[in-house]
Motif scaffolding. Structure first.
Motif, PDB file in Angstrom:
ATOM      1  N   GLN A  80       0.985  -1.312   0.044  1.00  0.00           N
ATOM      2  CA  GLN A  80      -0.156   0.059   0.078  1.00  0.00           C
ATOM      3  C   GLN A  80       0.897   1.319   0.061  1.00  0.00           C
ATOM      4  OE1 GLN A  80      -2.651  -0.527   3.369  1.00  0.00           O
ATOM      5  NE2 GLN A  80      -3.857  -1.536   2.412  1.00  0.00           N
ATOM      6  N   ALA A  81       1.929   1.216   0.926  1.00  0.00           N
ATOM      7  CA  ALA A  81       2.917   2.424   0.901  1.00  0.00           C
ATOM      8  C   ALA A  81       3.534   2.617  -0.702  1.00  0.00           C
ATOM      9  CB  ALA A  81       3.898   2.237   1.776  1.00  0.00           C
ATOM     10  N   SER A  83       2.018   1.988  -3.410  1.00  0.00           N
ATOM     11  CA  SER A  83       0.897   2.386  -4.422  1.00  0.00           C
ATOM     12  C   SER A  83       0.842   3.752  -4.360  1.00  0.00           C
ATOM     13  CB  SER A  83      -0.184   1.580  -4.199  1.00  0.00           C
ATOM     14  OG  SER A  83      -0.019   0.243  -4.235  1.00  0.00           O
ATOM     15  N   GLN A  84       0.790   4.267  -2.821  1.00  0.00           N
ATOM     16  CA  GLN A  84       0.520   5.690  -2.453  1.00  0.00           C
ATOM     17  C   GLN A  84       1.885   6.538  -2.889  1.00  0.00           C
ATOM     18  OE1 GLN A  84       0.051   5.710   1.698  1.00  0.00           O
ATOM     19  NE2 GLN A  84      -2.022   4.628   1.468  1.00  0.00           N
ATOM     20  N   ALA A  87       1.670   6.804  -6.969  1.00  0.00           N
ATOM     21  CA  ALA A  87       0.643   7.614  -7.484  1.00  0.00           C
ATOM     22  C   ALA A  87       0.844   9.186  -7.396  1.00  0.00           C
ATOM     23  CB  ALA A  87      -0.622   7.120  -6.524  1.00  0.00           C
ATOM     24  N   ARG A 103       3.856  16.318   0.269  1.00  0.00           N
ATOM     25  CA  ARG A 103       3.122  15.014   0.199  1.00  0.00           C
ATOM     26  C   ARG A 103       3.919  14.101  -0.438  1.00  0.00           C
ATOM     27  NH1 ARG A 103      -0.994  18.522  -1.266  1.00  0.00           N
ATOM     28  NH2 ARG A 103      -0.576  18.161  -3.713  1.00  0.00           N
ATOM     29  N   ALA A 107       5.237  10.446   1.367  1.00  0.00           N
ATOM     30  CA  ALA A 107       4.973   9.321   0.833  1.00  0.00           C
ATOM     31  C   ALA A 107       6.208   8.223   0.941  1.00  0.00           C
ATOM     32  CB  ALA A 107       4.033   9.263  -0.458  1.00  0.00           C
TER      33      ALA A 107
END
Length: 241
Positions: A80-81, A83-84, A87, A103, A107
């Motif tokens: 998940q990290a 993917s964030q 993205a 941001r 991330a």
């Protein structure tokens, strides 16, 4: 006569260009342009190294899953990290948007922390640590973390140089005239993080603790059996008479 006028105009124009170039150099415009280009180059290297790290993660997760099926929470956190982090738009426009830059930094920092926890988990599984593919990925990841630290350090230095030029007098006047603003920079809680890459190999997880009498006691930690199940080795067996 016409030829003479043309020659005079060309001479005046050339002189104006020379004077204009000298003025731009003296007011710091050319220096800021050169520094701005250096920042863009440094930023591209930071992004490239972060992308290299992200590309290693899918294979790393697959290898760990084969030996550490009971660590799904950690594996999911890493996935998940990643993917964030991937993205987020990382174009040059990010350098003009402090909020977007922050941001992106957060991330990437979260992904780095998740990876550190994943590598710590590997210490519980000797079969995983002995896997050749895992060892290769671990070495590549460690090298990438080193390159990330170097790239970030260069970017930080380049931004500091540019921001100083933009803020100092008299070049700050030129910056205002041409709409040049300070660039966002990485922030770290510990300056040593700039020059020291995060480690991905936590070595021997055995630690010494003290008992109630203050004497050191050796804790052997957890290992995995042949089936990949974690086994607690801290307890000892008592033979029956």
């Amino acid at each position: 006569m016409k030829s003479f006028n043309t020659t005079v105009k060309n001479t005046v124009l050339a002189a104006a260009l020379v004077v204009g170039s000298a003025n731009l150099t003296g007011c710091g415009y050319n220096a800021m342009q050169a520094q701005d280009e250096q920042i863009n180059a440094s930023w591209s290297e930071v992004v490239n190294q972060y992308q290299r790290r992200a590309d290693l993660i899918p294979n790393l997760v697959k290898v760990v899953e084969r030996y550490a099926q009971h660590e799904q929470a950690t594996l999911t956190e890493v996935t998940q990290a990643r993917s964030q982090a991937t993205a987020i738009n990382v174009s040059a426009d990010v350098l003009n948007d402090p909020a977007a830059f922050q941001r992106y930094q957060q991330a990437q920092d979260q992904l780095g922390s998740a990876l550190s926890r994943l590598m710590a988990v590997s210490e519980r599984y000797p079969d995983l640590k002995a896997d050749k593919q895992f060892q290769e990925l671990q070495a590549q990841l460690e090298g990438t973390e080193n390159r990330i630290a170097v790239a970030r350090g260069r970017y930080i230095q380049d931004v500091q140089t540019y921001n100083t030029t933009v803020r100092q007098f008299p070049t700050n006047i030129t910056a205002k005239v041409f709409g040049m603003h300070t660039r966002p920079n990485f922030t770290v809680a510990n300056e040593a993080q700039i020059s020291t890459a995060p480690t991905v190999d936590f070595g021997n997880s055995n630690t010494n603790t003290a008992n109630a009498g203050g004497q050191p006691v050796q804790n052997s930690g957890n290992t995995a059996n042949a089936g990949g199940q974690p086994v607690n080795n801290s307890a000892t067996a008592t033979a029956k008479p």
